[in-house]
Design an enzyme around this catalytic site. Structure first.
Site, PDB file in Angstrom:
ATOM      1  N   GLY A   1       0.831  -1.195   0.000  1.00 55.02           N
ATOM      2  CA  GLY A   1       0.000   0.000   0.000  1.00 55.02           C
ATOM      3  C   GLY A   1       0.866   1.245   0.000  1.00 55.02           C
ATOM      4  O   GLY A   1       1.997   1.228   0.506  1.00 55.02           O
TER       5      GLY A   1
ATOM      6  N   HIS B   1      -4.703   1.590   7.489  1.00 54.80           N
ATOM      7  CA  HIS B   1      -3.327   2.101   7.584  1.00 54.80           C
ATOM      8  C   HIS B   1      -3.105   3.225   6.568  1.00 54.80           C
ATOM      9  O   HIS B   1      -2.607   4.297   6.913  1.00 54.80           O
ATOM     10  CB  HIS B   1      -2.350   0.939   7.345  1.00 54.80           C
ATOM     11  CG  HIS B   1      -0.917   1.339   7.294  1.00 54.80           C
ATOM     12  ND1 HIS B   1      -0.029   1.038   8.301  1.00 54.80           N
ATOM     13  CD2 HIS B   1      -0.194   2.009   6.362  1.00 54.80           C
ATOM     14  CE1 HIS B   1       1.170   1.513   7.972  1.00 54.80           C
ATOM     15  NE2 HIS B   1       1.094   2.099   6.793  1.00 54.80           N
ATOM     16  N   GLU B   2      -3.489   2.984   5.315  1.00 54.41           N
ATOM     17  CA  GLU B   2      -3.253   3.982   4.267  1.00 54.41           C
ATOM     18  C   GLU B   2      -4.149   5.210   4.440  1.00 54.41           C
ATOM     19  O   GLU B   2      -3.715   6.337   4.195  1.00 54.41           O
ATOM     20  CB  GLU B   2      -3.428   3.370   2.874  1.00 54.41           C
ATOM     21  CG  GLU B   2      -2.456   2.248   2.560  1.00 54.41           C
ATOM     22  CD  GLU B   2      -0.979   2.594   2.719  1.00 54.41           C
ATOM     23  OE1 GLU B   2      -0.604   3.775   2.596  1.00 54.41           O
ATOM     24  OE2 GLU B   2      -0.193   1.670   2.984  1.00 54.41           O
TER      25      GLU B   2
ATOM     26  N   CYS C   1       5.672  -0.245   7.169  1.00 57.86           N
ATOM     27  CA  CYS C   1       5.347   0.948   6.388  1.00 57.86           C
ATOM     28  C   CYS C   1       6.546   1.314   5.525  1.00 57.86           C
ATOM     29  O   CYS C   1       7.683   1.290   6.010  1.00 57.86           O
ATOM     30  CB  CYS C   1       4.997   2.095   7.342  1.00 57.86           C
ATOM     31  SG  CYS C   1       4.539   3.625   6.520  1.00 57.86           S
ATOM     32  N   LEU C   2       6.285   1.660   4.278  1.00 59.21           N
ATOM     33  CA  LEU C   2       7.376   2.057   3.393  1.00 59.21           C
ATOM     34  C   LEU C   2       8.064   3.332   3.875  1.00 59.21           C
ATOM     35  O   LEU C   2       9.210   3.585   3.528  1.00 59.21           O
ATOM     36  CB  LEU C   2       6.859   2.239   1.958  1.00 59.21           C
ATOM     37  CG  LEU C   2       6.360   0.962   1.279  1.00 59.21           C
ATOM     38  CD1 LEU C   2       5.773   1.274  -0.093  1.00 59.21           C
ATOM     39  CD2 LEU C   2       7.468  -0.073   1.182  1.00 59.21           C
TER      40      LEU C   2
ATOM     41  N   HIS D   1      -2.601   7.629   6.730  1.00 53.18           N
ATOM     42  CA  HIS D   1      -1.595   8.492   6.103  1.00 53.18           C
ATOM     43  C   HIS D   1      -2.232   9.769   5.561  1.00 53.18           C
ATOM     44  O   HIS D   1      -1.631  10.844   5.643  1.00 53.18           O
ATOM     45  CB  HIS D   1      -0.892   7.763   4.953  1.00 53.18           C
ATOM     46  CG  HIS D   1       0.241   6.901   5.384  1.00 53.18           C
ATOM     47  ND1 HIS D   1       1.367   7.395   6.011  1.00 53.18           N
ATOM     48  CD2 HIS D   1       0.434   5.566   5.258  1.00 53.18           C
ATOM     49  CE1 HIS D   1       2.202   6.394   6.253  1.00 53.18           C
ATOM     50  NE2 HIS D   1       1.657   5.281   5.819  1.00 53.18           N
TER      51      HIS D   1
ATOM     52  N   GLN E   1       2.827   9.914   1.241  1.00 54.14           N
ATOM     53  CA  GLN E   1       4.152   9.312   1.395  1.00 54.14           C
ATOM     54  C   GLN E   1       5.113   9.691   0.271  1.00 54.14           C
ATOM     55  O   GLN E   1       6.317   9.529   0.413  1.00 54.14           O
ATOM     56  CB  GLN E   1       4.042   7.786   1.475  1.00 54.14           C
ATOM     57  CG  GLN E   1       3.331   7.302   2.722  1.00 54.14           C
ATOM     58  CD  GLN E   1       3.157   5.811   2.686  1.00 54.14           C
ATOM     59  OE1 GLN E   1       2.166   5.294   2.180  1.00 54.14           O
ATOM     60  NE2 GLN E   1       4.154   5.090   3.192  1.00 54.14           N
TER      61      GLN E   1
END
Length: 170
Positions: free
Chosen positions: A46, A134-135, A92-93, A138, A51
């Protein structure tokens, strides 16, 4: 398509709240394509536009084992279904190499626009439900480490600062 640089914690730009997408046009579709390429290249499941330092309500994800089921969420809104919550290991990226258990709603109902700007709805559970939550966090400037104790969050911040210093020295 182009790979985009991914912001890393504790970069303050990750705390920016994303603005709604007014029109799904070629620029937004190009962003979606670039985000998908970036997410797949980084081996993520994701990625939120926040991000990659684009503060618009756009998310891409793919929780399939073979990267065959890309999902585009433009202006996503979700509602938990029921009170059941389950902890799941999250990464997480924007916080590479760190994972922690985060409890989230087991099932959610999602409303969003697709890549063409058409509205759709779906019910998700398990990994997909966790990923949606989660996304979407963000897009509100919230990171999964915000759900951790202050001690653990501080430890992650120190680790990431050290990582950035080492990368700058290389």
């Amino acid at each position: 398509m182009a790979k985009l640089p991914i912001l890393e914690f504790p970069d303050e730009r990750l705390r920016t709240e994303a603005a709604a997408v007014e029109t799904v046009d070629d620029e937004v579709r190009q962003l979606v394509d670039d985000m998908l390429e970036t997410m797949y290249d980084a081996r993520g499941i994701g990625l939120a536009a926040t991000q990659v330092d684009v503060h618009r309500r756009v998310i891409v994800m793919d929780v399939s084992d073979d990267q065959s089921a890309p999902l585009v969420l433009i202006n996503p809104e979700y509602t938990p279904i029921g009170d059941e919550r389950e902890p799941m290991q999250e990464g997480c990226l924007s916080i590479p190499e760190y994972y922690a258990e985060v409890p989230r709603a087991l099932k959610v109902h999602l409303k969003a626009l697709n890549r063409q700007g058409e509205p759709y709805e779906l019910e998700a559970e398990g990994l997909l439900a966790h990923c949606i939550q989660h996304e979407c966090d963000h897009l509100r400037g919230v990171l999964f480490v915000d759900y951790l104790s202050p001690l653990k969050r501080d430890r992650v911040m120190k680790k990431m600062q050290k990582r950035h210093k080492l990368a700058q020295g290389a």
